[in-house]
Design a protein around this motif. Structure first.
Motif, PDB file in Angstrom:
ATOM      1  N   GLY A 197       0.343 -16.847  -7.041  1.00 58.40           N
ATOM      2  CA  GLY A 197      -1.049 -16.430  -7.051  1.00 58.40           C
ATOM      3  C   GLY A 197      -1.349 -15.446  -5.935  1.00 58.40           C
ATOM      4  N   GLY A 198      -2.600 -15.057  -5.827  1.00 59.83           N
ATOM      5  CA  GLY A 198      -3.053 -14.213  -4.730  1.00 59.83           C
ATOM      6  C   GLY A 198      -2.858 -12.732  -4.972  1.00 59.83           C
ATOM      7  N   GLN A 199      -3.129 -11.978  -3.903  1.00 61.74           N
ATOM      8  CA  GLN A 199      -2.986 -10.528  -3.964  1.00 61.74           C
ATOM      9  C   GLN A 199      -1.530 -10.129  -4.144  1.00 61.74           C
ATOM     10  OE1 GLN A 199      -5.000  -8.201  -0.952  1.00 61.74           O
ATOM     11  NE2 GLN A 199      -6.449  -9.861  -0.549  1.00 61.74           N
ATOM     12  N   ILE A 200      -1.335  -8.890  -4.592  1.00 61.41           N
ATOM     13  CA  ILE A 200       0.000  -8.336  -4.776  1.00 61.41           C
ATOM     14  C   ILE A 200       0.123  -7.068  -3.942  1.00 61.41           C
ATOM     15  CG2 ILE A 200       1.652  -7.378  -6.422  1.00 61.41           C
ATOM     16  CD1 ILE A 200       0.154  -8.994  -8.610  1.00 61.41           C
ATOM     17  N   VAL A 201       1.175  -7.017  -3.146  1.00 65.88           N
ATOM     18  CA  VAL A 201       1.514  -5.826  -2.369  1.00 65.88           C
ATOM     19  C   VAL A 201       2.883  -5.353  -2.832  1.00 65.88           C
ATOM     20  CG1 VAL A 201       2.051  -4.919  -0.072  1.00 65.88           C
ATOM     21  CG2 VAL A 201       0.121  -6.486  -0.373  1.00 65.88           C
ATOM     22  N   LEU A 202       2.995  -4.077  -3.169  1.00 65.22           N
ATOM     23  CA  LEU A 202       4.248  -3.515  -3.647  1.00 65.22           C
ATOM     24  C   LEU A 202       4.852  -2.610  -2.598  1.00 65.22           C
ATOM     25  CD1 LEU A 202       3.233  -2.409  -7.273  1.00 65.22           C
ATOM     26  CD2 LEU A 202       4.070  -4.643  -6.506  1.00 65.22           C
ATOM     27  N   SER A 203       6.178  -2.682  -2.460  1.00 67.17           N
ATOM     28  CA  SER A 203       6.900  -1.746  -1.603  1.00 67.17           C
ATOM     29  C   SER A 203       8.158  -1.311  -2.337  1.00 67.17           C
ATOM     30  CB  SER A 203       7.269  -2.396  -0.264  1.00 67.17           C
ATOM     31  OG  SER A 203       8.227  -3.428  -0.449  1.00 67.17           O
ATOM     32  N   GLY A 204       8.622  -0.121  -2.002  1.00 70.27           N
ATOM     33  CA  GLY A 204       9.849   0.372  -2.608  1.00 70.27           C
ATOM     34  C   GLY A 204      10.431   1.477  -1.753  1.00 70.27           C
ATOM     35  N   HIS A 205      11.744   1.648  -1.855  1.00 65.39           N
ATOM     36  CA  HIS A 205      12.454   2.607  -1.011  1.00 65.39           C
ATOM     37  C   HIS A 205      13.094   3.684  -1.869  1.00 65.39           C
ATOM     38  CE1 HIS A 205      16.250   3.652   1.415  1.00 65.39           C
ATOM     39  NE2 HIS A 205      15.246   4.227   2.050  1.00 65.39           N
ATOM     40  N   SER A 206      12.870   4.948  -1.511  1.00 62.57           N
ATOM     41  CA  SER A 206      13.475   6.090  -2.177  1.00 62.57           C
ATOM     42  C   SER A 206      13.061   6.109  -3.661  1.00 62.57           C
ATOM     43  CB  SER A 206      14.995   6.056  -1.983  1.00 62.57           C
ATOM     44  OG  SER A 206      15.568   7.308  -2.224  1.00 62.57           O
ATOM     45  N   ALA A 207      14.007   5.958  -4.602  1.00 70.28           N
ATOM     46  CA  ALA A 207      13.613   5.873  -6.006  1.00 70.28           C
ATOM     47  C   ALA A 207      12.682   4.690  -6.242  1.00 70.28           C
ATOM     48  CB  ALA A 207      14.837   5.757  -6.900  1.00 70.28           C
ATOM     49  N   GLY A 208      12.875   3.616  -5.462  1.00 70.74           N
ATOM     50  CA  GLY A 208      11.955   2.481  -5.551  1.00 70.74           C
ATOM     51  C   GLY A 208      10.557   2.839  -5.111  1.00 70.74           C
ATOM     52  N   GLY A 209      10.435   3.791  -4.170  1.00 62.51           N
ATOM     53  CA  GLY A 209       9.115   4.279  -3.788  1.00 62.51           C
ATOM     54  C   GLY A 209       8.419   4.979  -4.930  1.00 62.51           C
ATOM     55  N   HIS A 210       9.195   5.712  -5.728  1.00 62.03           N
ATOM     56  CA  HIS A 210       8.635   6.306  -6.946  1.00 62.03           C
ATOM     57  C   HIS A 210       8.168   5.230  -7.908  1.00 62.03           C
ATOM     58  CE1 HIS A 210       9.474   7.082 -11.257  1.00 62.03           C
ATOM     59  NE2 HIS A 210       8.734   8.164 -11.045  1.00 62.03           N
ATOM     60  N   LEU A 211       8.985   4.194  -8.088  1.00 66.82           N
ATOM     61  CA  LEU A 211       8.660   3.165  -9.079  1.00 66.82           C
ATOM     62  C   LEU A 211       7.414   2.379  -8.705  1.00 66.82           C
ATOM     63  CD1 LEU A 211      12.322   2.006  -9.769  1.00 66.82           C
ATOM     64  CD2 LEU A 211      10.827   3.259 -11.354  1.00 66.82           C
ATOM     65  N   VAL A 212       7.222   2.086  -7.419  1.00 65.56           N
ATOM     66  CA  VAL A 212       6.019   1.315  -7.059  1.00 65.56           C
ATOM     67  C   VAL A 212       4.762   2.180  -7.096  1.00 65.56           C
ATOM     68  CG1 VAL A 212       7.231  -0.482  -5.796  1.00 65.56           C
ATOM     69  CG2 VAL A 212       6.444   1.549  -4.558  1.00 65.56           C
ATOM     70  N   THR A 213       4.874   3.471  -6.788  1.00 62.26           N
ATOM     71  CA  THR A 213       3.678   4.310  -6.926  1.00 62.26           C
ATOM     72  C   THR A 213       3.333   4.510  -8.398  1.00 62.26           C
ATOM     73  OG1 THR A 213       5.047   6.303  -6.618  1.00 62.26           O
ATOM     74  CG2 THR A 213       3.860   5.466  -4.702  1.00 62.26           C
ATOM     75  N   ALA A 214       4.346   4.486  -9.269  1.00 63.02           N
ATOM     76  CA  ALA A 214       4.062   4.546 -10.699  1.00 63.02           C
ATOM     77  C   ALA A 214       3.239   3.349 -11.158  1.00 63.02           C
ATOM     78  CB  ALA A 214       5.360   4.626 -11.494  1.00 63.02           C
ATOM     79  N   MET A 215       3.391   2.214 -10.466  1.00 62.50           N
ATOM     80  CA  MET A 215       2.650   1.007 -10.837  1.00 62.50           C
ATOM     81  C   MET A 215       1.162   1.127 -10.527  1.00 62.50           C
ATOM     82  SD  MET A 215       5.004  -0.867 -12.166  1.00 62.50           S
ATOM     83  CE  MET A 215       5.946   0.627 -12.577  1.00 62.50           C
ATOM     84  N   MET A 216       0.757   2.035  -9.626  1.00 64.06           N
ATOM     85  CA  MET A 216      -0.660   2.162  -9.295  1.00 64.06           C
ATOM     86  C   MET A 216      -1.293   3.405  -9.896  1.00 64.06           C
ATOM     87  SD  MET A 216      -0.815   3.217  -5.203  1.00 64.06           S
ATOM     88  CE  MET A 216      -2.562   3.682  -5.289  1.00 64.06           C
ATOM     89  N   CYS A 217      -0.575   4.041 -10.823  1.00 60.05           N
ATOM     90  CA  CYS A 217      -1.156   5.142 -11.582  1.00 60.05           C
ATOM     91  C   CYS A 217      -2.057   4.591 -12.692  1.00 60.05           C
ATOM     92  CB  CYS A 217      -0.064   6.008 -12.200  1.00 60.05           C
ATOM     93  SG  CYS A 217       0.926   6.935 -10.996  1.00 60.05           S
TER      94      CYS A 217
END
Length: 274
Positions: free
Chosen positions: A131-151
């Motif tokens: 439960g609760g809030q969700i915070v996403l982090s990602g590195h390099s290509a993972g940084g692309h993938l997590v920013t895609a989640m907030m589009c």
């Protein structure tokens, strides 16, 4: 100021050969991650789909979790898996957060669009376990993938989107068009239409989610530019953003502060979370 054009796009996005002892990675992460998994309170290899790589690890704090912290690995969408990064869960765990780390299928077997969809499915499954809030982090290509989640066209369902509070893209790639100029595109198989369709920098963000882009001061210029680019563009679209350049950090050790519960990095993304 001296203006210059990039003439070698492979070198512009090459990390290992441009970092002292860069060849030590990713092997340097194997032992600390294995040791951490052996001692952590964890549920390993939870399936979120039918594929062999559709698995995530869920690390749990001693008390009820404050929320869910997700780390999505890099590897230019075509290498590595969740097992290399387990030790990075130490920081959020000490702060009382559950930590999820997914694997996903890799290029060229699948497209970047399919990897984004798989990342969304992994996050959704883990979010339904906590439960609760969700915070996403990602590195390099993972940084692309997590920013895609907030589009605005995020693969996350509405209920999960509403819980998303902050996204941390570490050395992320947010405009994929330069990848067309690299040899890696043999595996990525991007054309201009696909690159544009999968570039967060060319999309609108969810305005209720904060964005932090974080990059090492010793990184390749293109990674510095990519981080500043997204924060700049999305700030102009109503998103609360900040772009942090960490001194004395390169592309591989810039993620180390995730393991430190007292780090500025973790305070930045968790300090304002309930």
């Amino acid at each position: 100021m001296v203006a210059f054009a990039v003439t070698d796009w492979n070198d512009a996005y090459e990390n290992g050969r441009n970092i002292p002892r860069g060849s030590d990675y990713p092997a340097a992460w194997v032992e600390p991650s294995s040791l951490f998994r052996a001692s952590a309170r964890a549920r390993l290899d939870i399936p979120y789909g039918e594929g062999a790589r559709h698995r995530y690890d869920l690390f749990l704090p001693e008390a009820a979790p404050k929320g869910l912290f997700v780390f999505v690995h890099g590897g230019y969408w075509m290498a590595l898996d969740k097992s290399y990064w387990s030790h990075l869960a130490a920081g959020p765990l000490a702060q009382g957060w559950a930590v999820s780390m997914p694997s996903y299928d890799l290029c060229p077997e699948v497209s970047i669009a399919e990897i984004s969809a798989q990342t969304g499915a992994a996050i959704t499954h883990a979010a339904n376990e906590t439960g609760g809030q969700i915070v996403l982090s990602g590195h390099s290509a993972g940084g692309h993938l997590v920013t895609a989640m907030m589009c605005e066209d995020s693969p996350l369902p509405v209920g999960i989107r509403s819980r998303l509070s902050h996204v941390l893209s570490i050395s992320g790639l947010h405009d994929l068009r330069p990848m067309l100029r690299t040899e890696r595109n043999t595996a990525l198989k991007l054309d201009m239409a696909c690159a544009e369709a999968n570039s967060p920098a060319l999309k609108r963000p969810m305005e209720h989610v904060r964005l932090t882009t974080w990059v090492g001061g010793g990184e390749r210029q293109e990674f510095l530019r990519q981080s500043a680019l997204l924060s700049n563009i999305w700030h102009g679209l109503g998103c609360v953003t900040q772009d942090v350049v960490a001194p004395n950090r390169h592309h591989f050790n810039v993620i180390d502060d995730l393991a430190d519960p007292e780090s500025v990095m973790l305070y930045t993304v968790l300090g304002d979370a309930a």
